[in-house]
Scaffold this active site. Structure first.
Site, PDB file in Angstrom:
ATOM      1  N   HIS A  31       0.844  -1.192   0.000  1.00  0.00           N
ATOM      2  CA  HIS A  31       0.000   0.000   0.000  1.00  0.00           C
ATOM      3  C   HIS A  31       0.884   1.248   0.000  1.00  0.00           C
ATOM      4  CE1 HIS A  31       1.034   0.151   4.241  1.00  0.00           C
ATOM      5  NE2 HIS A  31       0.452  -1.018   4.450  1.00  0.00           N
TER       6      HIS A  31
ATOM      7  N   ILE B 205       2.510   6.496   7.359  1.00  0.00           N
ATOM      8  CA  ILE B 205       1.629   7.021   6.312  1.00  0.00           C
ATOM      9  C   ILE B 205       0.189   6.766   6.746  1.00  0.00           C
ATOM     10  CG2 ILE B 205       0.998   6.948   3.878  1.00  0.00           C
ATOM     11  CD1 ILE B 205       3.828   7.962   4.429  1.00  0.00           C
TER      12      ILE B 205
ATOM     13  N   HIS C  48       4.110   1.186   2.103  1.00  0.00           N
ATOM     14  CA  HIS C  48       5.230   0.509   1.460  1.00  0.00           C
ATOM     15  C   HIS C  48       5.793   1.359   0.321  1.00  0.00           C
ATOM     16  CE1 HIS C  48       2.733  -2.936   3.026  1.00  0.00           C
ATOM     17  NE2 HIS C  48       3.908  -3.228   3.558  1.00  0.00           N
TER      18      HIS C  48
ATOM     19  N   GLN D  44       9.635  -2.868  16.359  1.00  0.00           N
ATOM     20  CA  GLN D  44      10.388  -3.630  15.370  1.00  0.00           C
ATOM     21  C   GLN D  44      11.581  -2.837  14.864  1.00  0.00           C
ATOM     22  OE1 GLN D  44       8.650  -6.088  11.966  1.00  0.00           O
ATOM     23  NE2 GLN D  44       9.187  -4.207  10.892  1.00  0.00           N
TER      24      GLN D  44
ATOM     25  N   GLY E 106       9.143   0.867   8.226  1.00  0.00           N
ATOM     26  CA  GLY E 106       8.175   1.876   8.627  1.00  0.00           C
ATOM     27  C   GLY E 106       8.183   2.108  10.131  1.00  0.00           C
TER      28      GLY E 106
END
Length: 295
Positions: free
Chosen positions: A34, A175, A37, A152, A146
Site C-alpha cells: 500500500h 503514512i 510501502h 520492530q 516503517g
C-alpha cells in the site's frame, strides 16, 4: 524489473550489481503493498538499485494468528513495484527460506520484553531471523522500515549494531489515511462499522499529544486518559497501551527522556498498532513518528 524466486537468483543479480559498483537498498515486506510501502520504496530510490522482498514469514505468526488469511495480491504488488522503480522483487516460498530441518534462530532479550513482544512472545524471534537472512542474501547498503512498527524498528537497529551487520537501517514516517488511520495491510479486514471505530487509535494519539504538550509528565495519567477514550468505543478492545523509553523499550513512570507511546488494539477481530514519540527536552511530539495525513 526482475522477479526472483530463489536465493541463488538474487545472489547472481547482487553479484552483477556489486561488480558495477552500484549501491543497493532493501525494502523487506510481507506483500499486499500500500502507500506506506510505496513511501519506503520511494525513499530507497536514493540507492542505485532497489530490492523489495515479498514474503509472508510464517515464523513471526503465532498459532492462533492470521497466517493463512493474511492478505496477498502479488499481481498488484508487482504493478506497484514496477511503477516505483524497483529493480528486483524477491518472492520466495517458505521452503526456499527455511529448510525442513531448519533450527537456527536470531533471538533478542530486553527490547522484546514489552509491547508486542509481551503479547506475541515468539514474534520478534521470527522477525529477527528472517531479516537477518534477508540481509545475508541481499547484502544491502541500506534497509528501510516503517515507523508504525516502532518496536520492530528499534529491535532491527539494535540487532544490526549487536551483530555487526554492514547495513544502515532507515526508519520512514507513518503514512495515514486522510482521516488519520495508519495505513496497514490488515485494514482490509475491517468492515464499514469497524473502520469508523478504528479512528479511536489516531484520535487517542492526538489526545495524548495534547495532554503532554500541556505539561503532563505522569505516565499513569496519560495512559488512563487515552485508555478511557479508546474504551468508550464498544467495538475496540485494548491489547496494550504503554509508555516506554524510545531506545530501551522499558516502561517509564515519569517522562524525562524521549518516550514512545505505543498501542495495539483489536477492532473486532483485527489487531492494529499505532504510536508516537514525544521529545521531553523540546516539549513536542516528534513528527518523525507522527506524520499525519500523508498519502
Amino acid at each position: 524489473m526482475k522477479i526472483a524466486k530463489t536465493i541463488e537468483e538474487v545472489r547472481e543479480c547482487i553479484k552483477e550489481w556489486r561488480n558495477e559498483g552500484l549501491s543497493i537498498g532493501l525494502v523487506p515486506t510481507m506483500g499486499y503493498l500500500h502507500e506506506g510501502h510505496q513511501s519506503l520504496v520511494k525513499r530507497a530510490c536514493e540507492n542505485d538499485i532497489v530490492v523489495v522482498s515479498i514474503f509472508v514469514n510464517p515464523m513471526q505468526f503465532g498459532p492462533q494468528e492470521d497466517l493463512s488469511s493474511y492478505p496477498r495480491d502479488l499481481a498488484s504488488d508487482i504493478r506497484l513495484c514496477e511503477e516505483n522503480g524497483v529493480d528486483l522483487i524477491f518472492n520466495p516460498q517458505s521452503g526456499e527460506m527455511y529448510e525442513s530441518d531448519f533450527c537456527s534462530y536470531v533471538d533478542m532479550s530486553v527490547l522484546t520484553e514489552e509491547l508486542c513482544g509481551l503479547s506475541r512472545p515468539e514474534h520478534f524471534r521470527g522477525v529477527c531471523t528472517v531479516v537477518s537472512k534477508l540481509f545475508n542474501i541481499v547484502t544491502p547498503d541500506r534497509a528501510y522500515f516503517g515507523e508504525k512498527d516502532a518496536q520492530q524498528l528499534a529491535i532491527i537497529k539494535r540487532m544490526v549494531r549487536d551483530l555487526n551487520f554492514n547495513v544502515e537501517v532507515i526508519g520512514c514516517p507513518i503514512i495515514r489515511e486522510k482521516d488519520g488511520l495508519a495505513k496497514s495491510s490488515r485494514n482490509k479486514y475491517l468492515n464499514e462499522e469497524e473502520r469508523k471505530a478504528a479512528l479511536v487509535l489516531s484520535e487517542s494519539i492526538q489526545l495524548g499529544k495534547k495532554i503532554l504538550e500541556e505539561g503532563e509528565r505522569d505516565s499513569a495519567v496519560l495512559v488512563k486518559a487515552m485508555k478511557d477514550y479508546i474504551e468508550a468505543e464498544p467495538l475496540v478492545r485494548i491489547d496494550y497501551l504503554k509508555i516506554v523509553d524510545s531506545v530501551s523499550m522499558h516502561q517509564v513512570e515519569k517522562l524525562e527522556s524521549p518516550v514512545l507511546v505505543a498501542m495495539a488494539v483489536f477492532v473486532g477481530k483485527t489487531r492494529l498498532i499505532d504510536n508516537f514519540i514525544f521529545s521531553i527536552s523540546e516539549n513536542r511530539s516528534d513528527s518523525f513518528y507522527t506524520s499525519e495525513n500523508r498519502s
